[in-house]
Motif scaffolding. Sequence first.
Motif, mmCIF file in Angstrom:
data_model
loop_
_atom_site.group_PDB
_atom_site.id
_atom_site.type_symbol
_atom_site.label_atom_id
_atom_site.label_comp_id
_atom_site.label_asym_id
_atom_site.label_seq_id
_atom_site.Cartn_x
_atom_site.Cartn_y
_atom_site.Cartn_z
ATOM 1 N N PRO A 167 10.071 4.381 0.705
ATOM 2 C CA PRO A 167 11.204 4.282 -0.205
ATOM 3 C C PRO A 167 10.640 3.443 -1.293
ATOM 4 C CG PRO A 167 12.130 4.270 1.792
ATOM 5 C CD PRO A 167 10.547 4.387 2.149
ATOM 6 N N GLY A 168 10.685 3.720 -2.551
ATOM 7 C CA GLY A 168 10.349 3.166 -3.758
ATOM 8 C C GLY A 168 8.867 3.449 -4.071
ATOM 9 N N ALA A 169 8.161 3.942 -3.044
ATOM 10 C CA ALA A 169 6.697 3.938 -3.554
ATOM 11 C C ALA A 169 6.542 4.923 -4.526
ATOM 12 C CB ALA A 169 6.012 4.362 -2.265
ATOM 13 N N ALA A 170 5.576 5.064 -5.345
ATOM 14 C CA ALA A 170 5.320 5.882 -6.591
ATOM 15 C C ALA A 170 4.796 7.199 -5.873
ATOM 16 C CB ALA A 170 4.295 5.337 -7.468
#
Length: 452
Positions: free
Chosen positions: A261-264
């Motif tokens: 979650p939140g990773a590119a």
Amino acid sequence: MPQFDPRRSSFHLAPRLFVAVAGIAALGVGLSLRHAAPSKPLAAQPASPVAVAALQAQAFAQSSAPAGFSAPVETPVTVRSGETLQAAVLRTGVAPDEARQVVTELGKAFDTIHIKAGLAFQAAVAGPLDRRGPLRLVGLSLRASPVKSVTLARSFDGSLRLRELEEKVRDETTVAKGQMNGSLYESAEAAGATPTLTAEVAKLFSRKLDFSRDIQPGDEFKLVFDRKVTESGRTVEAGELLYAEIGAKGQVTRFYRFKEPGAAQPEFFDETGKNIKGFLLKTPVDGARVTSGFGMRMHPILGYTRMHQGIDFGVPTGTPVYAAGDGVVEEARWAGGYGRWMKLKHTGGWETAYGHLSGWVVRAGQHVHQGQVIAYSGSTGESTGPHLHYEVMNAGRKIDPKSAKVPAGTILAGRDLAAFRAEKAHVDQLLAGAPQNAASRNLADAGTILLR
């Protein structure tokens, strides 16, 4: 223009195709052909491999050679580099006006201008009985795209009829597995993977395995990936790689794709949730074999024993060289016996260097990411043949890239680990033999035959 004479060949297309069509009809797979206005489709039926064959067979078998012409003979044609489709049709021996008419009709089904070299088609042509004048096109069949087949057939009144067929395409998650027989690329392709997908797998396992020494014939592999596939089983497009497994050296290495979650971007993790993206790649080129290891050796050019402070990978000139880790280009220059040379500076006092390059992609001072193409292999400097010389340094000391103890990747925990385990369980279910239709997502249903 030289013209070929159909009477010099004993291969007559129509009789054989009539037999083929009769066989298809006997199986109840014949296509329904009805007359209608050219601008409207005359029929629409699901496209299957048998229907594709039937469409081509009927297109040729129902075509008619004009009076005064011989029976049609089939000739294969492949569009050459820089050649237009009209020029390729001309090579069948038909007149320029007829070639122009053929391309105009085909243009109603697909883009006949922006075509690529290698496009192939089958043309049935008939020659005048008096051997004077150009040949006449009786039928033509080609695959305009991975899912579309197009045919032209000349009717009894001399007009050309266009037929189109598109196969159904579905999106599915599939499992490809097999044994190593030759290279990974050959083995994976035989199991249904595309070259692009296999390149990703090779780059993935280059962190853990040396393909030239660790992989043996008979070693098993499994891949799970998304793909678009036609009814006949042809992969139109490969999607995301979800899982990769290789059994080698007496153990099985498994990688699962997961996006935190939140990773590119998604990353790959092992069974425990540990990110496999190590600090440095062990092998910064694909499909490499080690030709000289780290340690004392007889120098092949200088003729005396001295320390070899890196590893040589035998690869053809022009093979992409990847950055072994995130960092900054410290040097990109000519370095005597090393030829074209590049050095990257990483964090924690680590550095990597690449020698005998044929060219650079990045320049000094530029930031690079692990896996990014930074150069191409070559044979510059003191070299006996194309290869890559690869060095790893820590705190200024050169160490063996194969045994270097570099920092490990991150480990998932908490909610991230729970989410990872849920996706892992889904992949494991597929690997355990869950019904394929349970994993498939049928998103498209575009199989139609369009007859004009």
